[in-house]
Design a protein around this motif. Sequence first.
Motif, PDB file in Angstrom:
ATOM      1  N   GLU A  97       1.078  -0.793  -0.187  1.00  0.00           N
ATOM      2  CA  GLU A  97       0.323   0.053   0.299  1.00  0.00           C
ATOM      3  C   GLU A  97       1.074   1.265   0.086  1.00  0.00           C
ATOM      4  N   HIS A  98       1.422   0.633   0.541  1.00  0.00           N
ATOM      5  CA  HIS A  98       3.101   2.546   0.376  1.00  0.00           C
ATOM      6  C   HIS A  98       3.330   2.877  -0.561  1.00  0.00           C
ATOM      7  N   HIS A  99       3.870   1.595  -1.281  1.00  0.00           N
ATOM      8  CA  HIS A  99       4.260   2.095  -2.358  1.00  0.00           C
ATOM      9  C   HIS A  99       2.928   2.856  -3.932  1.00  0.00           C
ATOM     10  N   ARG A 100       1.808   1.460  -2.898  1.00  0.00           N
ATOM     11  CA  ARG A 100       0.245   2.266  -4.431  1.00  0.00           C
ATOM     12  C   ARG A 100       0.195   4.143  -4.325  1.00  0.00           C
ATOM     13  N   ALA A 101       0.330   4.194  -3.355  1.00  0.00           N
ATOM     14  CA  ALA A 101       0.678   5.312  -1.766  1.00  0.00           C
ATOM     15  C   ALA A 101       1.172   6.765  -3.667  1.00  0.00           C
ATOM     16  N   ARG A 102       2.344   5.838  -3.193  1.00  0.00           N
ATOM     17  CA  ARG A 102       3.880   6.979  -3.854  1.00  0.00           C
ATOM     18  C   ARG A 102       3.482   6.995  -5.026  1.00  0.00           C
ATOM     19  N   VAL A 103       3.459   5.870  -6.032  1.00  0.00           N
ATOM     20  CA  VAL A 103       3.014   5.623  -6.825  1.00  0.00           C
ATOM     21  C   VAL A 103       1.480   7.569  -7.700  1.00  0.00           C
ATOM     22  N   ALA A 104       0.960   6.753  -6.637  1.00  0.00           N
ATOM     23  CA  ALA A 104      -0.538   8.216  -7.020  1.00  0.00           C
ATOM     24  C   ALA A 104      -0.223   9.659  -6.979  1.00  0.00           C
ATOM     25  N   VAL A 105       1.201   9.649  -6.156  1.00  0.00           N
ATOM     26  CA  VAL A 105       2.021  11.345  -5.949  1.00  0.00           C
ATOM     27  C   VAL A 105       2.617  11.570  -7.230  1.00  0.00           C
ATOM     28  N   ILE A 106       3.030  10.477  -7.437  1.00  0.00           N
ATOM     29  CA  ILE A 106       3.957  10.867  -8.503  1.00  0.00           C
ATOM     30  C   ILE A 106       3.303  10.921  -9.934  1.00  0.00           C
ATOM     31  N   THR A 107       1.934  10.118 -10.405  1.00  0.00           N
ATOM     32  CA  THR A 107       0.683   9.879 -10.731  1.00  0.00           C
ATOM     33  C   THR A 107       0.202  11.432 -11.557  1.00  0.00           C
TER      34      THR A 107
END
Length: 408
Positions: A97-107
Motif C-alpha cells: 500500500e505504501h508503494h501504491r500511495a507513492r505511485v499515486a502521488v507521482i502519477t
Amino acid sequence: MNHDPVSLGGPRFRSEPAALYRELRREYGAVAPVLLDADIPAWLVLGYRELHQVTGDPALFSRDSGLWNQWDRVPDGWPMLPMIGRGHSSVLHTVGEHHRARVAVITGALEAVDPFELRSHTERYADELIDAVCAEGAADLVAHYADLLPVRVLATLYGFADEQGPGLVAALSDMVDGGEDAVAGSLHVAASMSRLVADRAARPADDVVSRMLASGRTAGGLALTHEEIAQDLIVMMTAGQQPTAGWIGNSLRLMLTDVRFAASLFGGRRSVAEAMNEVLWEDTPAQNVAGRWASRDARLGGRAIRAGDLLLLGIQAANHDPQVRTHGSALPGGNSAHFAFGHGEHRCPFPAQEIAEVVARTAIEVVLDRLPDLDLAVPPTALTRRRSPWLGSLTRLPVRFTPTSPHG
C-alpha cells in the motif's frame, strides 16, 4: 564450454551486448550468473517469460533491497550502490500500500503537466542546442544534444533554475555509469533535490515538486516526508533523463544508418515513430535494471535461486528472446509488448512514459527540421556505447551537415 559468471559491465556488454546475450542464453538458458563490481554475484534474467514472472510476482521477487544476502561483501564506496540502493526511502524500494500511495502521488503530479507546454519547452531547448552548433557543419548529437535536452526539460517541470541543468547532467551520468565518480554524482543529485524540495515547501509554485508536496501530505493516509519526496524525485529524474537521452541518440543512430528510415531525413514523419518503437525493442537504452530480491528459495528458468539473491532484469535480452520473437528480423511495428518501460507494479507510470515519448519525438523532429541533410560522420562500426552496466546508449554520435544560421 565456459561456465564462469560473466562480469556485468565488462567490455562485451559495451561493444556487442546483443551477441553476448545470445551466448549467455545458449550457455545458461533463461537465467545466467553474473558478477557485479568487486565480484559480487547476481543473476541476470534473460528470458521474456521469466522476466514477466519476476516483475509480476512482488511477493516472491521483492523490491526490498534489505533482503540481499550479499550486503556484508559490499565495500565502502561501492560504485554500483547508487543504482542498487541500500536504505533508500524511494518509491523503488517500497512495496504494498505504501508503494501504491507513492505511485499515486507521482502519477498525479505528472498527469498535470500540460502536453502543449511540454512540447513547447522541448522545442525551445532543442532549438537552443541546435543554435549552438548549426553554423559549424558538424556536431556530436549525443554530447551536444541528446545528453543535454531531457534534463533541461525535466528541470523546468520540477522547478530547477536553468543554470543547474549542466551540473545535474554530469552528476546523473556519473551515477549511472557506475564508475569511480558514481557516489559523488549521487550525492550531488541528492543535495540539489533536497534543496529544491525545501524551497518549494516554503514557496510553492506551479510545478511537479510543489504538486507532490501538496498531495504527499495525505498520500493514502500516509504523510510523505520531504526526504521521501526528494528520493522519489531523484528516481523520476534519473529514469527520465538517462533513458530518454539514450532513446533520442539510439533512434537517430538507427535513422542515420538504416536505409528503411532514410526518407524521414527528408521531411518524412511516419518513420520517426517507427524508429523510436523499434529502438525500444532492438536497442533499448535501459539494457539492464536492478533489481529484485528473492524473498525465499525458489526456482526460475531451471536455476536454484536462494533467499536473498539479487536478480537483475535483462530488459534487452528479454526483448530478443527467440521463444517469443520467433521472427526476430521482422519489424515489431506498433507492438508495445517490450519491457522498455518495465512491467508489474514497479513499471514506469504511464504519464512518465508519455512525457518521455513527447520529449524524445520532439527532439528528433527538431533535428530533422533544422538539419535536413544530416549524415553520419564516422562509420557505424566506430560508434561505441557507454561503460554503464545498465545503459545501452551511445558515447557519441558525430554528424555533419550543411551549416545554417541560428533561429531568431
